[in-house]
Scaffold this motif. Structure first.
Motif, mmCIF file in Angstrom:
data_model
loop_
_atom_site.group_PDB
_atom_site.id
_atom_site.type_symbol
_atom_site.label_atom_id
_atom_site.label_comp_id
_atom_site.label_asym_id
_atom_site.label_seq_id
_atom_site.Cartn_x
_atom_site.Cartn_y
_atom_site.Cartn_z
ATOM 1 N N GLU A 217 33.202 -65.878 -15.480
ATOM 2 C CA GLU A 217 34.408 -65.870 -16.206
ATOM 3 C C GLU A 217 35.054 -64.822 -16.238
ATOM 4 O O GLU A 217 36.304 -64.467 -16.705
ATOM 5 C CB GLU A 217 34.373 -66.279 -17.728
ATOM 6 N N ARG A 218 34.641 -63.654 -15.652
ATOM 7 C CA ARG A 218 35.323 -62.335 -15.611
ATOM 8 C C ARG A 218 36.185 -62.518 -14.394
ATOM 9 O O ARG A 218 37.245 -61.415 -14.440
ATOM 10 C CB ARG A 218 34.213 -61.413 -15.328
ATOM 11 N N HIS A 219 36.090 -63.248 -13.598
ATOM 12 C CA HIS A 219 37.093 -63.251 -12.342
ATOM 13 C C HIS A 219 37.226 -61.827 -11.503
ATOM 14 O O HIS A 219 38.443 -61.762 -10.997
ATOM 15 C CB HIS A 219 38.680 -63.471 -12.976
ATOM 16 N N GLU A 220 35.938 -61.449 -11.384
ATOM 17 C CA GLU A 220 35.918 -60.213 -10.710
ATOM 18 C C GLU A 220 35.734 -60.526 -9.167
ATOM 19 O O GLU A 220 35.162 -61.705 -8.705
ATOM 20 C CB GLU A 220 34.671 -59.115 -10.909
ATOM 21 N N VAL A 221 36.223 -59.803 -7.996
ATOM 22 C CA VAL A 221 36.319 -60.197 -6.708
ATOM 23 C C VAL A 221 35.980 -59.144 -5.961
ATOM 24 O O VAL A 221 36.467 -57.774 -6.398
ATOM 25 C CB VAL A 221 37.625 -60.728 -6.014
ATOM 26 N N MET A 222 35.140 -59.041 -4.906
ATOM 27 C CA MET A 222 34.760 -57.782 -4.035
ATOM 28 C C MET A 222 34.329 -58.466 -2.735
ATOM 29 O O MET A 222 33.916 -59.422 -2.641
ATOM 30 C CB MET A 222 33.635 -57.460 -4.869
ATOM 31 N N THR A 223 34.661 -57.652 -1.728
ATOM 32 C CA THR A 223 34.189 -58.016 -0.337
ATOM 33 C C THR A 223 33.077 -57.189 0.050
ATOM 34 O O THR A 223 32.792 -56.144 -0.708
ATOM 35 C CB THR A 223 35.503 -57.371 0.638
ATOM 36 N N PRO A 224 32.420 -57.786 1.144
ATOM 37 C CA PRO A 224 31.057 -57.079 1.488
ATOM 38 C C PRO A 224 31.259 -55.706 1.935
ATOM 39 O O PRO A 224 32.232 -55.312 2.676
ATOM 40 C CB PRO A 224 30.538 -58.145 2.616
ATOM 41 N N THR A 225 30.405 -54.905 1.361
ATOM 42 C CA THR A 225 30.292 -53.438 1.967
ATOM 43 C C THR A 225 28.985 -52.870 2.093
ATOM 44 O O THR A 225 27.856 -53.750 1.694
ATOM 45 C CB THR A 225 31.029 -52.453 1.038
ATOM 46 N N THR A 226 28.903 -51.860 2.840
ATOM 47 C CA THR A 226 27.437 -51.421 3.036
ATOM 48 C C THR A 226 27.079 -50.638 1.690
ATOM 49 O O THR A 226 28.026 -49.887 0.898
ATOM 50 C CB THR A 226 27.503 -50.162 4.085
ATOM 51 N N ALA A 227 25.856 -50.880 0.903
ATOM 52 C CA ALA A 227 25.601 -50.565 -0.188
ATOM 53 C C ALA A 227 24.234 -50.077 -0.176
ATOM 54 O O ALA A 227 23.223 -50.431 0.442
ATOM 55 C CB ALA A 227 25.675 -51.851 -1.241
ATOM 56 N N ARG A 228 23.916 -49.416 -1.363
ATOM 57 C CA ARG A 228 22.674 -48.925 -1.519
ATOM 58 C C ARG A 228 21.945 -49.671 -2.449
ATOM 59 O O ARG A 228 22.566 -50.353 -3.455
ATOM 60 C CB ARG A 228 22.514 -47.771 -2.390
#
Length: 282
Positions: A217-228
């Motif tokens: 319900e927050r409607h947040e979006v993000m694309t894949p990235t290199t992450a720790r």
């Protein structure tokens, strides 16, 4: 549901009744209550567990000529604990396409499987943008859970992250991980809003996880990235890893390799332990 011919509707109705009558309230976590005059679950109990209307489910068992979506059939199949053959039979009788058939995922070539096997002890897998795990090496399985024991349709990292206790216990930053996975799932789903497999997974997550519903319900979006990443393995201990993605094609929706490499010397020394000795079963 394209089941306009009466014999097929009759067979579907009989099949649903037989599968319902073989289950007990204890099988699905319901209180036993008073003695029942007929065996199995009641129709309203199946409807409640599948999150569909009682009238709608009753009409199915009465062989009414109604249209039923793949998502509804998926929910009924899971509620009635259908195995793969029974599930195929249900969708065939309903004249519908199963959104999560065992062979629906993109095949992974032997060359790619050999590649990720050679990446041991770096945990590695092949996934699509829906988080389906298409292939994995031994250290990836040892890091998270016994994936060989997980049904093919449940071998999905976002599903496991919200529902599988061992996988959740391994994630050192669980709250952040769930938030990021949900945001990536929403971003990827934009181009797949009409796909039955995507809708079925979304429905399962919303039905089974209050955590997912809140994050969705927050409607947040993000694309894949290199992450720790920080993991707490039950035998090896704390692991600090860098997650990298390698796509097979320029299309970000294509399958890709996800590899975890150590971000510090302590983790580099621990990773070989994932594959050196068999880990005890939980």
């Amino acid at each position: 549901m394209d089941a306009s011919d009466s014999p097929r509707r009759d067979e579907l109705a009989s099949f649903l009744r037989s599968r319902r009558e073989r289950l007990t309230p204890e099988d699905v976590g319901l209180p036993v209550g008073r003695r029942r005059r007929t065996p199995g679950l009641r129709r309203e109990e199946v409807a409640q567990l599948a999150a569909i209307g009682v009238t709608w489910y009753t009409w199915l068992e009465q062989a009414r000529d109604i249209q039923v979506s793949a998502e509804v059939l998926d929910a009924i199949a899971r509620t009635l604990r259908l195995d793969r053959s029974e599930r195929n039979h249900l969708f065939s009788l309903a004249g519908s396409i199963d959104p999560t058939p065992a062979n629906s995922y993109s095949p992974v070539s032997e060359a790619i499987r050999l590649m990720i096997d050679q990446l041991d002890p770096f945990p590695s897998s092949v996934q699509n943008n829906r988080f389906d795990v298409l292939a994995y090496n031994r250290s990836f399985e040892r890091l998270f859970c016994d994936l060989d024991a997980v049904p093919a349709e449940d071998r999905n990292m976002i599903w496991l992250a919200f529902t599988h206790e061992q996988v959740r216990a391994t994630m050192g930053d669980l709250d952040l991980t769930l938030r990021l996975m949900t945001a990536k799932f929403r971003a990827s789903m934009t181009a797949n809003l009409g796909e039955p497999a995507w809708k079925a997974l979304l429905n399962r997550l919303q039905t089974e996880s209050a955590e997912f519903r809140e994050l969705w319900e927050r409607h947040e979006v993000m694309t894949p990235t290199t992450a720790r990443k920080h993991y707490r393995h039950r035998e090896v201990g704390d692991l600090h890893l860098l997650a990298s993605n390698l796509w097979f094609e320029p299309n970000p929706a294509s399958p890709h390799i996800v590899t975890y490499s150590p971000s510090d010397e302590a983790t580099a020394a621990k990773l070989p332990q994932l594959v050196r000795e068999p880990l005890p079963a939980l």
